[in-house]
Scaffold this motif. Structure first.
Motif, PDB file in Angstrom:
ATOM      1  N   THR A 299      -5.376  16.932 -64.461  1.00 55.40           N
ATOM      2  CA  THR A 299      -4.027  17.117 -63.936  1.00 55.40           C
ATOM      3  C   THR A 299      -3.372  15.835 -63.443  1.00 55.40           C
ATOM      4  N   GLY A 300      -3.907  14.683 -63.830  1.00 48.67           N
ATOM      5  CA  GLY A 300      -3.207  13.429 -63.657  1.00 48.67           C
ATOM      6  C   GLY A 300      -3.110  12.907 -62.236  1.00 48.67           C
ATOM      7  N   ARG A 301      -2.047  12.145 -61.980  1.00 48.24           N
ATOM      8  CA  ARG A 301      -1.873  11.480 -60.699  1.00 48.24           C
ATOM      9  C   ARG A 301      -1.756  12.467 -59.547  1.00 48.24           C
TER      10      ARG A 301
ATOM     11  N   LYS B 120       2.685  -6.686 -74.020  1.00 51.47           N
ATOM     12  CA  LYS B 120       2.209  -5.432 -73.438  1.00 51.47           C
ATOM     13  C   LYS B 120       2.725  -4.269 -74.286  1.00 51.47           C
ATOM     14  N   ILE B 121       2.055  -3.140 -74.177  1.00 51.98           N
ATOM     15  CA  ILE B 121       2.403  -1.970 -74.992  1.00 51.98           C
ATOM     16  C   ILE B 121       3.617  -1.264 -74.390  1.00 51.98           C
ATOM     17  N   PRO B 122       4.714  -1.097 -75.131  1.00 53.97           N
ATOM     18  CA  PRO B 122       5.834  -0.296 -74.638  1.00 53.97           C
ATOM     19  C   PRO B 122       5.361   1.123 -74.343  1.00 53.97           C
ATOM     20  N   ARG B 123       5.788   1.663 -73.213  1.00 52.41           N
ATOM     21  CA  ARG B 123       5.241   2.955 -72.789  1.00 52.41           C
ATOM     22  C   ARG B 123       5.570   4.074 -73.776  1.00 52.41           C
ATOM     23  N   GLY B 124       6.744   4.020 -74.402  1.00 50.79           N
ATOM     24  CA  GLY B 124       7.068   5.041 -75.399  1.00 50.79           C
ATOM     25  C   GLY B 124       6.172   4.960 -76.611  1.00 50.79           C
TER      26      GLY B 124
ATOM     27  N   GLY C  98       4.672  16.391 -76.974  1.00 49.45           N
ATOM     28  CA  GLY C  98       5.241  15.061 -76.974  1.00 49.45           C
ATOM     29  C   GLY C  98       5.735  14.580 -75.628  1.00 49.45           C
ATOM     30  N   LEU C  99       5.677  15.445 -74.614  1.00 50.02           N
ATOM     31  CA  LEU C  99       6.128  15.072 -73.274  1.00 50.02           C
ATOM     32  C   LEU C  99       5.009  15.191 -72.248  1.00 50.02           C
ATOM     33  N   GLU C 100       3.771  15.286 -72.708  1.00 47.97           N
ATOM     34  CA  GLU C 100       2.640  15.410 -71.791  1.00 47.97           C
ATOM     35  C   GLU C 100       2.436  14.102 -71.031  1.00 47.97           C
ATOM     36  N   GLY C 101       1.999  14.233 -69.798  1.00 50.03           N
ATOM     37  CA  GLY C 101       1.726  13.042 -69.001  1.00 50.03           C
ATOM     38  C   GLY C 101       3.006  12.379 -68.525  1.00 50.03           C
ATOM     39  N   PRO C 102       2.881  11.179 -67.959  1.00 43.56           N
ATOM     40  CA  PRO C 102       4.046  10.534 -67.344  1.00 43.56           C
ATOM     41  C   PRO C 102       4.835   9.621 -68.267  1.00 43.56           C
ATOM     42  N   TRP C 103       4.321   9.335 -69.452  1.00 44.08           N
ATOM     43  CA  TRP C 103       4.785   8.169 -70.211  1.00 44.08           C
ATOM     44  C   TRP C 103       6.258   8.209 -70.553  1.00 44.08           C
ATOM     45  N   VAL C 104       6.783   9.360 -70.943  1.00 41.65           N
ATOM     46  CA  VAL C 104       8.205   9.439 -71.308  1.00 41.65           C
ATOM     47  C   VAL C 104       8.949  10.395 -70.377  1.00 41.65           C
ATOM     48  N   THR C 105       8.341  10.642 -69.198  1.00 37.41           N
ATOM     49  CA  THR C 105       9.010  11.499 -68.216  1.00 37.41           C
ATOM     50  C   THR C 105       9.285  10.684 -66.956  1.00 37.41           C
ATOM     51  N   PHE C 106       8.359  10.678 -65.989  1.00 38.68           N
ATOM     52  CA  PHE C 106       8.659   9.976 -64.744  1.00 38.68           C
ATOM     53  C   PHE C 106       8.125   8.546 -64.686  1.00 38.68           C
ATOM     54  N   ALA C 107       7.390   8.098 -65.693  1.00 37.63           N
ATOM     55  CA  ALA C 107       7.021   6.670 -65.741  1.00 37.63           C
ATOM     56  C   ALA C 107       8.252   5.890 -66.169  1.00 37.63           C
TER      57      ALA C 107
ATOM     58  N   ILE D 104      -7.078  22.005 -68.422  1.00 38.58           N
ATOM     59  CA  ILE D 104      -5.698  22.083 -67.962  1.00 38.58           C
ATOM     60  C   ILE D 104      -5.140  20.665 -67.928  1.00 38.58           C
ATOM     61  N   GLY D 105      -4.183  20.417 -68.785  1.00 37.89           N
ATOM     62  CA  GLY D 105      -3.583  19.102 -68.926  1.00 37.89           C
ATOM     63  C   GLY D 105      -3.916  18.499 -70.267  1.00 37.89           C
ATOM     64  N   ALA D 106      -2.892  18.037 -70.988  1.00 37.14           N
ATOM     65  CA  ALA D 106      -3.101  17.410 -72.298  1.00 37.14           C
ATOM     66  C   ALA D 106      -2.468  16.027 -72.336  1.00 37.14           C
ATOM     67  N   GLY D 107      -2.457  15.356 -71.181  1.00 35.99           N
ATOM     68  CA  GLY D 107      -2.127  13.945 -71.166  1.00 35.99           C
ATOM     69  C   GLY D 107      -3.311  13.151 -71.658  1.00 35.99           C
TER      70      GLY D 107
END
Length: 489
Positions: free
Chosen positions: A189-191, A131-135, A81-90, A51-54
């Protein structure tokens, strides 16, 4: 969201993918499938459901498949393409981790972010990258999933769990709806781990129109010209404050309870393979000592994130500013602080996450049975009983849950907590970039051992039944008759 220095070179990426395919072939990966197929009342049974594909879910799924555990599926509630926090709430501009970290590459050089980046933009662009851009990190994870052909299903939510014999029944809804049977379940399930937002009592009962958690979807454009307060001094508080300022907020106040800003990232200072591989082996008192100390000193926000806030003249930092109470008052919030009353139009709570298993309906069947550190693993001589640590799950060597009362919920032994909540037991190997590959390896070794042991009779039967000869009988001549003939003379 794309963050690239110039147009990428598709031919370079194709060459990298060809090299990765060759490396996998040389290493005989994925390993041949070895887990016996299983059915329950005619329905197929998955060996593992993730459960979770981040990032953590992808690393776990990839390691399972490469190990020959192929009857696997990963579900994620987010669209592709929207899994995890990187392009959502990060909301940081770049990752905080050094660009050179191996991340989820699982020991495969061609699977690293560095290989992916340099294949497209070259060595000079890599050298110029800070540093790596989060997107761009999200772009890399999308490629990672694609190049390994990982079995991920998007827009699917887990809604419940139940035991069915020695199996786990997983209820899902969304793009796929129904019940899936599995032998093992991995919660990547991440953070938020197993709980949700950690919210202070003073926000309970306050209309949500006036506040948001830092991990919420926030309409920052609606904050233009508004008076905004952000609670906290961590990275997410700075990122949210900066985003509000950049969206045109009239003012942003950082309300920081501490008298001084934390300045030193202690765990980074001792980062090593010894910490990664050894932390979960040290006695519990030492685990508690390490994480209690780092919790007390706290992790500072990155310098770049802090400067991103402070460069705005309408940003203010209030240290030693605890919040006593919050109430709605004539269309705004009146915040009573230790430095006096303050008035705001909107408040963002960067207050982290909790391990309150009971707050998630999908965990209702297991929540009462999960053993935590406060159920006996923690003892008073370890130090202060700290919330967020005492409620952490007490996990086994493969991240599996343990029962609070032995025999009360046997399926917990096959449910693996591969998320941020595992940190106290296992160290930081299931939530952050630096050691996620080591965490995935530890997880999958445990699952593989369990699956083999459960099917040991079948494997032994297969041993007996195997009858493909390596010798055909024409490779030698039996000299016994000759010896007998000579003896008779």
């Amino acid at each position: 969201m794309k963050h690239t220095p110039t147009a990428p070179m598709s031919t370079g990426l194709a060459a990298l993918e060809a090299q990765l395919a060759q490396d996998l072939d040389f290493l005989e990966l994925p390993a041949k499938s070895w887990v016996p197929e299983r059915f329950h009342d005619g329905a197929p049974v998955r060996d593992v459901v993730v459960i979770g594909a981040g990032m953590c879910g992808l690393a776990a799924t990839a390691k399972l498949v490469l190990t020959g555990i192929t009857n696997v599926v990963a579900y994620d509630v987010a669209p592709a393409g929207l899994e995890g926090p990187w392009v959502t709430f990060a909301r940081m501009q770049t990752l905080r981790s050094p660009k050179t970290l191996h991340g989820p590459s699982l020991g495969l050089p061609q699977l690293t972010f560095r290989a992916w980046f340099t294949a497209q933009w070259g060595v000079e662009a890599w050298r110029a990258l800070d540093k790596i851009p989060r997107g761009q990190w999200m772009d890399y994870l999308v490629w990672y999933r694609k190049v390994l052909a990982l079995p991920v299903r998007n827009s699917v939510r887990m809604t419940g769990l139940a035991p069915v014999g020695d199996l786990i029944a997983i209820d899902i809804e969304g793009a796929e709806t129904g019940r899936v049977l599995a032998r093992h379940l991995v919660l990547a399930t991440g953070r938020s781990g197993l709980g949700g937002f950690a919210l202070p009592d003073f926000l309970k009962g306050i209309d949500r129109a006036y506040w948001a958690h830092s991990a919420d979807e926030i309409d920052f454009d609606a904050l233009k010209g508004k008076r905004v307060a952000v609670i906290g001094a961590g990275a997410s508080s700075m990122d949210n404050a900066a985003t509000a300022l950049e969206a045109g907020a009239g003012s942003v106040d950082m309300l920081i309870r501490r008298k001084e800003m934390p300045r030193i990232n202690k765990l980074t200072g001792i980062g090593s393979q010894g910490v990664v591989l050894g932390m979960h082996h040290v006695p519990d008192a030492w685990k508690w000592k390490f994480f209690d100390y780092t919790a007390s000193t706290q992790t500072p926000p990155p310098r770049s994130s802090t400067l991103r806030v402070s460069r705005h003249p309408n940003a203010r930092f209030f240290l030693d500013c605890g919040i006593v109470a919050v109430r709605e008052d004539t269309g705004s919030l009146l915040v009573e602080t230790t430095q006096g009353p303050m008035r705001y139009d909107f408040l963002i709570a960067a207050t982290g996450f909790s391990n309150d298993f009971n707050s998630r309906s999908e965990f209702a069947a297991i929540a009462p049975h999960i053993r935590t550190w406060s159920d006996g693993r923690y003892t008073p001589d370890m130090g202060l009983l700290r919330a967020g640590m005492s409620d952490a799950p007490d996990l086994g060597p493969a991240f599996e849950f343990r029962e609070r009362v032995p025999g009360s919920c046997p399926m917990l032994a096959h449910i693996h907590c591969f998320n941020d909540a595992a940190m106290l037991t296992h160290g930081k190997v299931s939530g952050d970039i630096p050691a996620v590959s080591a965490g995935a390896d530890r997880l999958v070794r445990g699952i593989a051992a369990s699956l083999f042991a459960e099917d040991v009779e079948t494997h032994f039967a297969n041993l007996i039944a195997y009858d493909t000869p390596e010798l055909l009988g024409d490779e030698w001549v039996d000299s016994t008759p000759l010896l007998q003939k000579e003896a008779a003379l």
